[in-house]
Design an enzyme around this catalytic site. Structure first.
Site, PDB file in Angstrom:
ATOM      1  N   ARG A 162       0.819  -3.192   9.148  1.00 49.74           N
ATOM      2  CA  ARG A 162      -0.002  -3.404   8.103  1.00 49.74           C
ATOM      3  C   ARG A 162      -1.603  -3.410   8.509  1.00 49.74           C
ATOM      4  O   ARG A 162      -2.404  -3.959   7.951  1.00 49.74           O
ATOM      5  CB  ARG A 162       0.339  -4.147   6.959  1.00 49.74           C
ATOM      6  N   SER A 237       4.126  -6.019  -1.766  1.00 50.37           N
ATOM      7  CA  SER A 237       4.150  -7.213  -1.128  1.00 50.37           C
ATOM      8  C   SER A 237       2.616  -7.683  -1.014  1.00 50.37           C
ATOM      9  O   SER A 237       1.592  -7.116  -0.912  1.00 50.37           O
ATOM     10  CB  SER A 237       4.353  -7.118   0.322  1.00 50.37           C
ATOM     11  N   GLU A 333      -2.052  -9.520   2.141  1.00 46.55           N
ATOM     12  CA  GLU A 333      -1.619  -7.895   2.695  1.00 46.55           C
ATOM     13  C   GLU A 333      -2.649  -7.205   1.481  1.00 46.55           C
ATOM     14  O   GLU A 333      -3.313  -5.990   2.261  1.00 46.55           O
ATOM     15  CB  GLU A 333      -0.463  -7.469   2.658  1.00 46.55           C
TER      16      GLU A 333
END
Ligand code: EPU
Length: 337
Positions: A162, A237, A333
């Protein structure tokens, strides 16, 4: 191209947060983009793609540029591979479906990820054992200072979990305008090792799946536990899965023998943040009009009318609690604005 003022951003972010953009423009082409960037009037610019990875905690006192440049083209073909260029404003899932309809393999495990093509490299999106970087060739991006187009090949992008150069060294300095993928035309390499995919294919009664069937399985899994942003505001997420040392993991296991983990390297493991959050008692908790999703603890949700600030405070409470219980720091995130 029309510049508007005081525009509600609610429908432009998947969390459905009701903040206002002081100025707003939809960018439908590279020409639009250049024209807007040359304007002297608006010094501050803010780029929005699919709006699926941001938590807007305040009004945006800038010119919001909604990147909506469409178009998909095949740029090159070999016997076994095809190079496909997708413009930044293409919806990610619709693009994946386009590739599958042409029987081009590679992106099927990433079906139904919200967001647009142009923002997909920024956080190297991924799901069910596949990451964008596995099929990424290059992207084109406009340098906001020089107004020149530059090509970022895979090695320059510094992709990680990520993560990419666009979240670090060159953060905020470019607008990605298109992305080129290298996909398979035949002998597709399926990634069906992920437990949930196996189980889902069995439920579907499929033994030798096609790429479309893998996509269908992924869609079914995601729909069963991830809320549809069109129904419940969310950003997928909210946290990254933390990576900890083997030593720390051994200590953790003494107190929590059931803690799941994935090996990252010889000395590191990834622990599912969803498990930490669930174990800390947050799964399904609601605080008025926002909370933690009941089927997937990694997802924070806006049931309607919540403020970005509230969700930010909830995320901080979760981080603090996780640290207190497990001595593990979890990192957001999503981009907090
Ligand atoms: N788990 C729980 N409780 C929960 C959620 C998860 O205990 O409420 C545990 C379970 O043990 C489960 C494990 O966590 O086996 C992993 O859960 P899951 O397979 O759902 O994956 P994840 O780690 O929660 C990651 C990505 C998702 C991606 C899935 C599938 C991150 C931050 N998230 O989630 O990506 O779809 O794997 O590959 O890496 C996103 O980035 O927005 C996203 C949805």
């Amino acid at each position: 191209m029309q510049i508007q003022h005081n525009i509600a951003l609610k429908k432009y972010n998947t969390f459905g947060l009701d903040v206002v953009a002081k100025h707003f423009v939809t960018i439908n082409s590279l020409e639009d983009l250049l024209e807007v960037l040359e304007l002297e009037t608006y010094k501050e610019k803010f780029i929005i793609g699919g709006g699926s990875n941001m938590l807007l905690t305040k009004n945006i006192n800038a010119l919001v540029m909604h990147i909506n440049i469409k178009g998909i083209t095949i740029t090159r073909e070999t016997e076994n591979h095809v190079y496909v260029k997708a413009n930044a404003g293409e919806n990610w899932h619709e693009f994946v479906q386009w590739t599958l309809n042409h029987d081009f393999g590679g992106l099927e495990n990433m079906s139904l990820i919200p967001g647009n093509v142009g923002t997909s490299p920024i956080q190297n999106i991924g799901a069910y054992g596949v990451e964008l970087k596995d099929y990424f060739v290059s992207c084109q991006a406009l340098n906001l200072k020089t107004l020149k187009l530059e090509t970022f090949t895979k090695d320059i992008c510094n992709f990680g979990y990520r993560n990419s150069i666009f979240k670090n060294e060159v953060k905020g300095q470019y607008v990605i305008t298109n992305v080129v993928f290298k996909l398979t035309k035949n002998n597709h390499k399926l990634h069906t090792n992920y437990g949930a995919i196996q189980t889902q294919l069995e439920i579907m009664g499929v033994n030798t799946p096609t790429i479309k069937e893998v996509s269908k399985a992924v869609i079914a899994i995601r729909e069963s536990k991830l809320p549809n942003p069109k129904e419940i505001g969310n950003s997928g997420s909210f946290f990254k899965n933390p990576i900890i040392s083997l030593e720390e993991f051994e200590k953790l296991k003494e107190n929590f023998p059931k803690v799941p983990s994935y090996k990252v390297s010889e000395s590191q493991v990834k622990v599912p943040a969803g498990w930490l959050i669930e174990t800390a008692g947050f799964k399904g908790k609601t605080f008025g009009n926002y909370g933690v999703h009941k089927k997937q603890a990694l997802v924070l949700v806006n049931y309607g009318g919540a403020k970005g600030e509230d969700i930010l405070n909830l995320s901080k409470l979760i981080q603090k609690t996780i640290y207190r219980i497990f001595k593990i720091s979890i990192e957001a995130e999503v981009n907090i604005i």
